[in-house]
Motif scaffolding. Structure first.
Motif, PDB file in Angstrom:
ATOM      1  N   LYS A 279       8.936 -27.745  70.127  1.00  0.00           N
ATOM      2  CA  LYS A 279      10.026 -26.803  69.844  1.00  0.00           C
ATOM      3  C   LYS A 279      10.020 -26.307  68.395  1.00  0.00           C
ATOM      4  CE  LYS A 279      13.443 -30.470  68.981  1.00  0.00           C
ATOM      5  NZ  LYS A 279      14.773 -30.994  69.393  1.00  0.00           N
ATOM      6  N   TYR A 280       9.375 -27.039  67.494  1.00  0.00           N
ATOM      7  CA  TYR A 280       9.316 -26.590  66.105  1.00  0.00           C
ATOM      8  C   TYR A 280       8.012 -25.872  65.777  1.00  0.00           C
ATOM      9  CZ  TYR A 280      13.381 -29.604  65.518  1.00  0.00           C
ATOM     10  OH  TYR A 280      14.618 -30.173  65.645  1.00  0.00           O
ATOM     11  N   ASP A 281       7.144 -25.738  66.764  1.00  0.00           N
ATOM     12  CA  ASP A 281       5.895 -25.005  66.563  1.00  0.00           C
ATOM     13  C   ASP A 281       6.135 -23.522  66.829  1.00  0.00           C
ATOM     14  OD1 ASP A 281       3.245 -24.521  66.089  1.00  0.00           O
ATOM     15  OD2 ASP A 281       2.558 -25.136  68.080  1.00  0.00           O
ATOM     16  N   GLY A 282       5.420 -22.652  66.098  1.00  0.00           N
ATOM     17  CA  GLY A 282       5.553 -21.216  66.320  1.00  0.00           C
ATOM     18  C   GLY A 282       6.831 -20.639  65.742  1.00  0.00           C
ATOM     19  N   THR A 283       7.084 -20.917  64.465  1.00  0.00           N
ATOM     20  CA  THR A 283       8.339 -20.498  63.833  1.00  0.00           C
ATOM     21  C   THR A 283       8.526 -18.986  63.846  1.00  0.00           C
ATOM     22  OG1 THR A 283       8.180 -22.410  62.365  1.00  0.00           O
ATOM     23  CG2 THR A 283       9.723 -20.676  61.738  1.00  0.00           C
ATOM     24  N   ILE A 284       7.478 -18.232  63.507  1.00  0.00           N
ATOM     25  CA  ILE A 284       7.596 -16.774  63.460  1.00  0.00           C
ATOM     26  C   ILE A 284       7.854 -16.221  64.856  1.00  0.00           C
ATOM     27  CG2 ILE A 284       6.382 -14.635  62.886  1.00  0.00           C
ATOM     28  CD1 ILE A 284       4.827 -16.176  60.770  1.00  0.00           C
ATOM     29  N   THR A 285       7.186 -16.787  65.850  1.00  0.00           N
ATOM     30  CA  THR A 285       7.405 -16.350  67.239  1.00  0.00           C
ATOM     31  C   THR A 285       8.834 -16.627  67.685  1.00  0.00           C
ATOM     32  OG1 THR A 285       5.096 -16.726  67.839  1.00  0.00           O
ATOM     33  CG2 THR A 285       6.684 -16.676  69.630  1.00  0.00           C
TER      34      THR A 285
ATOM     35  N   LYS B  68      -4.928  -6.628  60.282  1.00  0.00           N
ATOM     36  CA  LYS B  68      -4.866  -8.025  59.826  1.00  0.00           C
ATOM     37  C   LYS B  68      -4.112  -8.857  60.855  1.00  0.00           C
ATOM     38  CE  LYS B  68      -4.795  -6.251  55.072  1.00  0.00           C
ATOM     39  NZ  LYS B  68      -4.030  -6.190  53.805  1.00  0.00           N
ATOM     40  N   TYR B  69      -3.073  -9.583  60.419  1.00  0.00           N
ATOM     41  CA  TYR B  69      -2.321 -10.438  61.336  1.00  0.00           C
ATOM     42  C   TYR B  69      -1.379  -9.657  62.245  1.00  0.00           C
ATOM     43  CZ  TYR B  69      -3.777 -14.730  58.920  1.00  0.00           C
ATOM     44  OH  TYR B  69      -4.495 -15.770  58.394  1.00  0.00           O
ATOM     45  N   GLY B  70      -1.169  -8.384  61.968  1.00  0.00           N
ATOM     46  CA  GLY B  70      -0.259  -7.599  62.804  1.00  0.00           C
ATOM     47  C   GLY B  70      -0.826  -7.208  64.146  1.00  0.00           C
ATOM     48  N   ILE B  71      -2.080  -7.522  64.417  1.00  0.00           N
ATOM     49  CA  ILE B  71      -2.747  -7.058  65.633  1.00  0.00           C
ATOM     50  C   ILE B  71      -2.106  -7.603  66.910  1.00  0.00           C
ATOM     51  CG2 ILE B  71      -4.477  -8.914  65.459  1.00  0.00           C
ATOM     52  CD1 ILE B  71      -5.045  -5.372  66.902  1.00  0.00           C
ATOM     53  N   ASP B  72      -1.688  -8.868  66.911  1.00  0.00           N
ATOM     54  CA  ASP B  72      -1.173  -9.472  68.149  1.00  0.00           C
ATOM     55  C   ASP B  72       0.108  -8.798  68.620  1.00  0.00           C
ATOM     56  OD1 ASP B  72      -3.285 -11.198  67.986  1.00  0.00           O
ATOM     57  OD2 ASP B  72      -2.128 -12.934  67.324  1.00  0.00           O
ATOM     58  N   VAL B  73       1.080  -8.667  67.725  1.00  0.00           N
ATOM     59  CA  VAL B  73       2.342  -8.039  68.121  1.00  0.00           C
ATOM     60  C   VAL B  73       2.128  -6.561  68.437  1.00  0.00           C
ATOM     61  CG1 VAL B  73       3.118  -7.422  65.773  1.00  0.00           C
ATOM     62  CG2 VAL B  73       4.800  -7.870  67.570  1.00  0.00           C
TER      63      VAL B  73
ATOM     64  N   ASP C 293      -1.633 -19.323  54.245  1.00  0.00           N
ATOM     65  CA  ASP C 293      -1.669 -18.453  55.410  1.00  0.00           C
ATOM     66  C   ASP C 293      -0.326 -17.840  55.808  1.00  0.00           C
ATOM     67  OD1 ASP C 293      -4.514 -18.803  56.244  1.00  0.00           O
ATOM     68  OD2 ASP C 293      -3.898 -20.881  56.414  1.00  0.00           O
ATOM     69  N   LEU C 294       0.722 -18.658  55.810  1.00  0.00           N
ATOM     70  CA  LEU C 294       1.952 -18.234  56.461  1.00  0.00           C
ATOM     71  C   LEU C 294       2.676 -17.103  55.745  1.00  0.00           C
ATOM     72  CD1 LEU C 294       3.536 -21.489  57.920  1.00  0.00           C
ATOM     73  CD2 LEU C 294       2.204 -19.725  59.051  1.00  0.00           C
ATOM     74  N   SER C 295       2.606 -17.062  54.422  1.00  0.00           N
ATOM     75  CA  SER C 295       3.319 -15.995  53.721  1.00  0.00           C
ATOM     76  C   SER C 295       2.722 -14.631  54.056  1.00  0.00           C
ATOM     77  CB  SER C 295       3.290 -16.234  52.211  1.00  0.00           C
ATOM     78  OG  SER C 295       1.952 -16.274  51.736  1.00  0.00           O
ATOM     79  N   ALA C 296       1.388 -14.534  54.046  1.00  0.00           N
ATOM     80  CA  ALA C 296       0.734 -13.273  54.407  1.00  0.00           C
ATOM     81  C   ALA C 296       0.963 -12.953  55.871  1.00  0.00           C
ATOM     82  CB  ALA C 296      -0.765 -13.360  54.117  1.00  0.00           C
TER      83      ALA C 296
ATOM     84  N   VAL D 126       3.055  -9.610  60.064  1.00  0.00           N
ATOM     85  CA  VAL D 126       3.593  -9.581  61.422  1.00  0.00           C
ATOM     86  C   VAL D 126       4.947  -8.876  61.449  1.00  0.00           C
ATOM     87  CG1 VAL D 126       4.499 -10.994  63.310  1.00  0.00           C
ATOM     88  CG2 VAL D 126       2.341 -11.621  62.202  1.00  0.00           C
ATOM     89  N   VAL D 127       5.822  -9.238  60.529  1.00  0.00           N
ATOM     90  CA  VAL D 127       7.147  -8.609  60.504  1.00  0.00           C
ATOM     91  C   VAL D 127       7.030  -7.130  60.140  1.00  0.00           C
ATOM     92  CG1 VAL D 127       9.402  -8.598  59.382  1.00  0.00           C
ATOM     93  CG2 VAL D 127       8.338 -10.771  60.019  1.00  0.00           C
ATOM     94  N   GLY D 128       6.128  -6.811  59.181  1.00  0.00           N
ATOM     95  CA  GLY D 128       5.917  -5.408  58.825  1.00  0.00           C
ATOM     96  C   GLY D 128       5.443  -4.588  60.006  1.00  0.00           C
ATOM     97  N   ALA D 129       4.478  -5.123  60.765  1.00  0.00           N
ATOM     98  CA  ALA D 129       3.988  -4.415  61.947  1.00  0.00           C
ATOM     99  C   ALA D 129       5.078  -4.285  63.005  1.00  0.00           C
ATOM    100  CB  ALA D 129       2.774  -5.150  62.527  1.00  0.00           C
ATOM    101  N   THR D 130       5.896  -5.321  63.161  1.00  0.00           N
ATOM    102  CA  THR D 130       6.974  -5.295  64.150  1.00  0.00           C
ATOM    103  C   THR D 130       7.973  -4.180  63.842  1.00  0.00           C
ATOM    104  OG1 THR D 130       6.759  -7.689  64.520  1.00  0.00           O
ATOM    105  CG2 THR D 130       8.814  -6.645  65.233  1.00  0.00           C
ATOM    106  N   PHE D 131       8.345  -4.034  62.578  1.00  0.00           N
ATOM    107  CA  PHE D 131       9.307  -2.997  62.206  1.00  0.00           C
ATOM    108  C   PHE D 131       8.677  -1.598  62.255  1.00  0.00           C
ATOM    109  CE2 PHE D 131      11.809  -6.555  60.834  1.00  0.00           C
ATOM    110  CZ  PHE D 131      13.118  -6.132  60.984  1.00  0.00           C
TER     111      PHE D 131
END
Length: 317
Positions: free
Chosen positions: A162-168, A214-219, A250-253, A258-263
């Motif tokens: 339950k604590y895994d995948g914080t950004i998700t 970059k990391y925005g590809i998945d969303v 890793d997580l800060s970038a 991810v959030v930038g791509a989402t918005f």
């Protein structure tokens, strides 16, 4: 920028292959310790579940210096007879190439999309290169809904702490569900299946100089499939175990991209989510093991909470 398929060594491989039924891509960067296991699982999935299909494995590498590409080329299953019911009818091909463009996962995926388009692949999947829990069944679960169910996009569903995948859990899933009305539990899971038609649609978008590279590809992949009315499902893959990430490195970038791509996607598809009235449960595909045979069963994810609540209220009356 020239297409990756114009490279001489890639073009020669594509001329040998001509067309293919299935393509599985593995993006990588310095993953020599783990990618051999992933390649073997993919090869076993081809042999076990798609023996009569023409299959291609593509490694899109970001310039590894630890011999990752060499590991991919040399990885092979020594005893195929232990997993096969009958011999493969068609050979499986392997392409290993560095990608070009902005360093990142999205640029690696773009190379995979280009090769899938060039060989007119019918069904495709991408899996992470640092997976330790991947099995041949993952290939079946990501590919079969496309080949046999005529679906366009297969999102993963994992058994996670339950604590895994914080950004998700905290950002991407709630936003995706609220905006687009689709209950896709892992919009940025990393391991996806998709049709050749959807791969070509992805290629047509001018996003490869943004955070999508970059990391925005998945969303971006998930949201683009939903917002453009492609047929979507989820496949339960079990636990996802992979190399631990360094939060400081890793997580800060990842969070920013991810959030930038989402918005950015919220702005792009504002006309879509403004008209959403209902929330839909997305079909989940399970693998059920019985007598040594894995059967893929598509079932509705329980019953909607609203329906259960409504029946409960009626009974009490």
């Amino acid at each position: 920028m020239d297409s990756i398929v114009e490279r001489k060594e890639v073009r020669e491989k594509l001329e040998d292959i001509k067309e293919a039924d299935i393509l599985v891509g593995i993006p990588s960067y310095n993953n020599a310790r783990t990618i051999g296991h992933v390649v073997k699982a993919v090869q076993a999935g081809f042999a076990k579940y798609f023996p009569d299909k023409k299959c291609v494995l593509v490694n899109s590498d970001g310039g590894s210096t630890d011999g990752t590409m060499d590991v991919v080329q040399s990885a092979a299953i020594e005893d195929l007879q232990s997993i096969l019911l009958y011999h493969r009818v068609r050979p499986a091909f392997k392409i290993t190439t560095p990608y070009h463009g902005i360093p990142g996962k999205g640029s690696a995926f773009r190379t995979i999309f280009e090769i899938a388009s060039a060989i007119n692949a019918k069904a495709c999947a991408v899996v992470d290169s640092d997976l330790r829990s991947i099995t041949p069944e993952w290939i079946e679960l990501l590919i079969k809904p496309v080949i046999e169910g005529n679906l366009d996009y297969v999102a993963p569903l994992y058994h996670r702490h339950k604590y895994d995948g914080t950004i998700t859990n905290s950002i991407v899933y709630p936003l995706t569900r609220a905006l687009y009305g689709k209950r896709i539990r892992q919009p940025i899971g990393g391991d996806f299946g998709f049709s050749g038609k959807l791969a070509r649609f992805y290629l047509s978008k001018d996003v490869w100089e943004t955070d999508v590279a970059k990391y925005g590809i998945d969303v971006w992949m998930t949201t683009t499939a939903i917002a453009n009315n492609f047929k979507v499902c989820q496949s339960f893959l079990g636990a996802k175990i992979h190399d631990p990430k360094d939060p400081g490195a890793d997580l800060s970038a990842m969070l920013y991209q991810v959030v930038g791509a989402t918005f950015d996607l919220m702005e792009t598809y504002s006309d879509v989510w403004e008209d959403i009235k209902n929330r839909e449960t997305i079909i989940i595909v399970f693998a059920i093991v019985f007598g040594g045979i894995v059967l893929a069963l598509a079932i509705a994810f329980l019953v909607s909470a609203a329906g259960i609540l409504q029946r409960s209220i009626l009974r009490r009356r």
